[in-house]
Design a protein around this motif. Sequence first.
Motif, short mmCIF file in Angstrom:
data_model
loop_
_atom_site.label_atom_id
_atom_site.label_comp_id
_atom_site.label_asym_id
_atom_site.label_seq_id
_atom_site.Cartn_x
_atom_site.Cartn_y
_atom_site.Cartn_z
N ARG A 139 3.73 8.26 -11.14
CA ARG A 139 4.73 7.70 -10.21
C ARG A 139 4.07 7.00 -9.04
O ARG A 139 3.03 7.46 -8.56
CB ARG A 139 5.60 8.82 -9.64
CG ARG A 139 6.78 9.19 -10.51
CD ARG A 139 7.76 10.01 -9.70
NE ARG A 139 7.86 11.37 -10.19
CZ ARG A 139 8.40 12.37 -9.50
NH1 ARG A 139 8.84 12.18 -8.27
NH2 ARG A 139 8.47 13.58 -10.01
N GLN A 140 4.69 5.94 -8.57
CA GLN A 140 4.16 5.22 -7.42
C GLN A 140 4.53 5.98 -6.15
O GLN A 140 5.66 6.45 -6.01
CB GLN A 140 4.76 3.80 -7.38
CG GLN A 140 3.95 2.80 -6.60
CD GLN A 140 4.43 2.64 -5.17
OE1 GLN A 140 5.53 3.05 -4.83
NE2 GLN A 140 3.59 2.06 -4.33
N MET A 141 3.57 6.15 -5.24
CA MET A 141 3.85 6.88 -4.00
C MET A 141 2.83 6.49 -2.93
O MET A 141 1.64 6.37 -3.20
CB MET A 141 3.75 8.38 -4.28
CG MET A 141 4.03 9.24 -3.07
SD MET A 141 4.08 10.98 -3.54
CE MET A 141 3.89 11.71 -1.92
N ASN A 142 3.36 6.30 -1.73
CA ASN A 142 2.50 5.99 -0.59
C ASN A 142 2.33 7.26 0.25
O ASN A 142 3.30 7.74 0.85
CB ASN A 142 3.16 4.87 0.24
CG ASN A 142 2.30 4.47 1.42
OD1 ASN A 142 1.27 5.08 1.70
ND2 ASN A 142 2.75 3.44 2.13
N LEU A 143 1.14 7.80 0.29
CA LEU A 143 0.89 9.07 1.00
C LEU A 143 1.16 8.93 2.49
O LEU A 143 1.49 9.91 3.16
CB LEU A 143 -0.55 9.52 0.78
CG LEU A 143 -0.90 9.98 -0.63
CD1 LEU A 143 -2.40 10.23 -0.74
CD2 LEU A 143 -0.14 11.24 -1.00
N ILE A 158 -10.03 9.74 3.37
CA ILE A 158 -11.12 9.06 4.08
C ILE A 158 -10.68 7.67 4.56
O ILE A 158 -11.23 7.13 5.53
CB ILE A 158 -12.35 9.01 3.15
CG1 ILE A 158 -13.63 8.93 3.94
CG2 ILE A 158 -12.26 7.91 2.11
CD1 ILE A 158 -14.85 9.44 3.19
N ASP A 159 -9.66 7.11 3.89
CA ASP A 159 -9.18 5.77 4.28
C ASP A 159 -8.20 5.80 5.45
O ASP A 159 -7.85 4.75 5.98
CB ASP A 159 -8.45 5.11 3.09
CG ASP A 159 -9.39 4.88 1.92
OD1 ASP A 159 -10.60 4.69 2.17
OD2 ASP A 159 -8.92 4.89 0.78
N PHE A 160 -7.71 7.00 5.85
CA PHE A 160 -6.66 7.09 6.86
C PHE A 160 -7.21 7.45 8.24
O PHE A 160 -8.27 8.07 8.35
CB PHE A 160 -5.63 8.15 6.45
CG PHE A 160 -4.87 7.81 5.19
CD1 PHE A 160 -4.23 6.58 5.04
CD2 PHE A 160 -4.78 8.72 4.15
CE1 PHE A 160 -3.52 6.28 3.88
CE2 PHE A 160 -4.08 8.43 2.99
CZ PHE A 160 -3.46 7.20 2.85
N ASP A 161 -6.42 7.10 9.28
CA ASP A 161 -6.81 7.51 10.63
C ASP A 161 -6.47 8.99 10.84
O ASP A 161 -5.78 9.61 10.01
CB ASP A 161 -6.13 6.63 11.68
CG ASP A 161 -4.62 6.69 11.60
OD1 ASP A 161 -4.08 7.79 11.34
OD2 ASP A 161 -3.97 5.65 11.78
N VAL A 162 -6.95 9.55 11.95
CA VAL A 162 -6.83 10.99 12.18
C VAL A 162 -5.37 11.45 12.20
O VAL A 162 -5.02 12.47 11.60
CB VAL A 162 -7.54 11.36 13.51
CG1 VAL A 162 -7.21 12.79 13.92
CG2 VAL A 162 -9.04 11.20 13.35
#
Lengths: 273, 123
Positions: A195-199, A219-223
């Motif tokens: 399924r497509q999902m944006n965390l 690791i790609d996201f800000d704090v």
Amino acid sequence: MPITAAEFDDVRDFVRQMSAIVLDPGKEYFVESRLGPLAKQRGFDTIGHLIERLHRDDVLIQHAVIDAMTTNETSFFRDLHPFEALKTVVVPDLLAKRARERKLDIWCAACSSGQEPYTINMTLQEHFGGQLAGWQTKILATDLSTEMLAKAREGRYAQIETNRGLPATLLVQYFDRSGTGWVVKPELKQNIDFRQMNLAAAWPPLPRMDLIFMRNVLIDFDVETKRRIFNRIAQLLKPDGYLFLGAAETTVNLHDGFQRLQIDKAVCYQLRS
Amino acid sequence: MRAMVVDDSKPMRTILKRLLSECGYAEILEVGTGREALDVMHAGAPELVLVDWNMPEMSGIEFVSAVRANPEWNDVTLMMITTETAIDKVQEALAAGADEYVMKPFTKEVLFDKLEIRKSSRA
């Protein structure tokens, strides 16, 4: 180092012939980013001069080009240790604790092109197939990219992708030959829901999870986004469930609701009781 | 750790030796035929042998069968490195006694991962 259209076509034909990986038009930047450093390292002025050597049957150069064009592909049994931990501790523990309901819910967040959910399923079938007979074992595999999800759902992999990390015994058991590549057999797909999902956005309703793999994506996201995601995981993970992150990722200093658990060379997390 | 590369192509032997060295093998022998490889085995078997399929005189599959016929060499890890990619070829190699099967072309990571998986499965 820029390349010409003719040089791109040359590389594309070579890579397709050698590895069955298809470089679509528009991926010139990708070829430049991979072959530019290689050309420089090998003393060529241009990528074009490097490509000329491909046609002279220079095995060393051919090998280096394939290496440069395929490194960093995600792989089956990536990092190996989490799957060893599943085998030795995590799944036996969950089998004992879920013996009454006979149900397991597993989530692969950021499943990319599908190697991770298929690896989990192979691990379950290889080592616990008999014990899980009659159980409801569901794997939810999500990713942001519809392109990656389409590939994951199809389960078709180039030879160089199956080469990486996948033992030959599992290759012949769970894959069929398809053209120059390999395709996952239907029995390995049937309990996986892609399924497509944006965390980073609002999450849809999800079942409580026994096991979550969320590797190499935080690791790609800000704090702040990381903290928000850990808050949601803390609500979604069952109290005795397990969370696996990437080798370079941690909950430390981001969320104090998790405790670190070392299983041989693998690290995972459980909710603090 | 000691390993042997069996391949009739000198450039391929050079590549495989370099990769094995990067994977931590200190002593790497190289031979161009299956017969020479068996001679080396009799003199002192290495822990790991990478063997090509298509070679003159004695094929890789014949070499694998010969090694597996000798119980003294049960602990030697045999890895086929080949351009043969049909599923029945993989099955044939595993049935003959190969522990792993790597299809050319491949990268250092492929070899490294296969060796790690092999180590963990024997632990």
